[in-house]
Design a protein around this motif. Sequence first.
Motif, short mmCIF file in Angstrom:
data_model
loop_
_atom_site.label_atom_id
_atom_site.label_comp_id
_atom_site.label_asym_id
_atom_site.label_seq_id
_atom_site.Cartn_x
_atom_site.Cartn_y
_atom_site.Cartn_z
N PRO A 15 40.08 47.36 33.47
CA PRO A 15 40.90 46.66 32.48
C PRO A 15 42.24 46.19 33.06
O PRO A 15 42.74 45.14 32.65
CB PRO A 15 41.11 47.73 31.40
CG PRO A 15 39.88 48.57 31.48
CD PRO A 15 39.55 48.63 32.95
N GLU A 16 42.79 46.91 33.99
CA GLU A 16 44.06 46.51 34.59
C GLU A 16 43.94 45.29 35.51
O GLU A 16 44.95 44.77 35.99
CB GLU A 16 44.72 47.67 35.35
CG GLU A 16 43.81 48.37 36.34
CD GLU A 16 43.18 49.62 35.76
OE1 GLU A 16 42.72 49.59 34.59
OE2 GLU A 16 43.12 50.64 36.50
N ASP A 17 42.73 44.83 35.75
CA ASP A 17 42.53 43.59 36.50
C ASP A 17 42.66 42.36 35.59
O ASP A 17 42.65 41.23 36.09
CB ASP A 17 41.15 43.56 37.16
CG ASP A 17 41.00 44.62 38.24
OD1 ASP A 17 39.93 45.25 38.30
OD2 ASP A 17 41.95 44.80 39.03
N THR A 18 42.78 42.58 34.30
CA THR A 18 42.92 41.47 33.37
C THR A 18 44.18 40.68 33.66
O THR A 18 45.29 41.23 33.73
CB THR A 18 42.97 42.00 31.92
OG1 THR A 18 41.72 42.61 31.61
CG2 THR A 18 43.26 40.88 30.94
N ALA A 19 44.01 39.37 33.86
CA ALA A 19 45.14 38.50 34.21
C ALA A 19 44.64 37.07 34.32
O ALA A 19 43.44 36.81 34.28
CB ALA A 19 45.75 38.93 35.55
N VAL A 20 45.59 36.15 34.47
CA VAL A 20 45.26 34.79 34.86
C VAL A 20 45.28 34.74 36.38
O VAL A 20 46.29 35.09 37.00
CB VAL A 20 46.26 33.78 34.28
CG1 VAL A 20 45.97 32.38 34.82
CG2 VAL A 20 46.20 33.78 32.75
N TYR A 21 44.18 34.34 36.96
CA TYR A 21 44.04 34.27 38.41
C TYR A 21 44.21 32.81 38.86
O TYR A 21 43.55 31.91 38.32
CB TYR A 21 42.66 34.78 38.83
CG TYR A 21 42.55 36.28 38.76
CD1 TYR A 21 42.54 36.94 37.52
CD2 TYR A 21 42.46 37.06 39.91
CE1 TYR A 21 42.45 38.32 37.44
CE2 TYR A 21 42.36 38.44 39.85
CZ TYR A 21 42.36 39.07 38.61
OH TYR A 21 42.27 40.43 38.53
N SER A 22 45.06 32.62 39.85
CA SER A 22 45.35 31.28 40.34
C SER A 22 45.06 31.18 41.83
O SER A 22 45.41 32.08 42.60
CB SER A 22 46.81 30.92 40.09
OG SER A 22 47.11 30.90 38.71
#
Length: 123
Positions: free
Chosen positions: A87-94
């Motif tokens: 869950p801590e990998d949740t993010a916007v990846y660019s």
Amino acid sequence: QVQLVESGGGLVQAGGSLRLSCAASGSIFSANVMGWYRQAPGKQRELVARITSGGSTDYADSVKGRFTISRDNAKNTVSLQMNSLKPEDTAVYSCNAHILETVSGRYYYTESWGQGTQVTVSS
């Protein structure tokens, strides 16, 4: 002008996998370092992984052993295989790329960013 187009984000359960891809296009002479960054709500953007044209890689400690970055120099693409997602990998990846552009016989070193793709990991 260089454009980076990302694909592959989405929603996945904890423990699952996703693969992100990024394709660079435009007046590219060569691509040096390419990589992925992420930004979670309320947090600063952070480096996830990067790879040089020679294949040397660098990972954030939090993803080592779970994520793998790769690239295709001929196609100017970079991918991020994400396994054992948390869950801590949740993010916007660019996607990010350092590009040597050529325009009208001149060369310019630029840094380009993709538009970002959402990765959400549910618990």
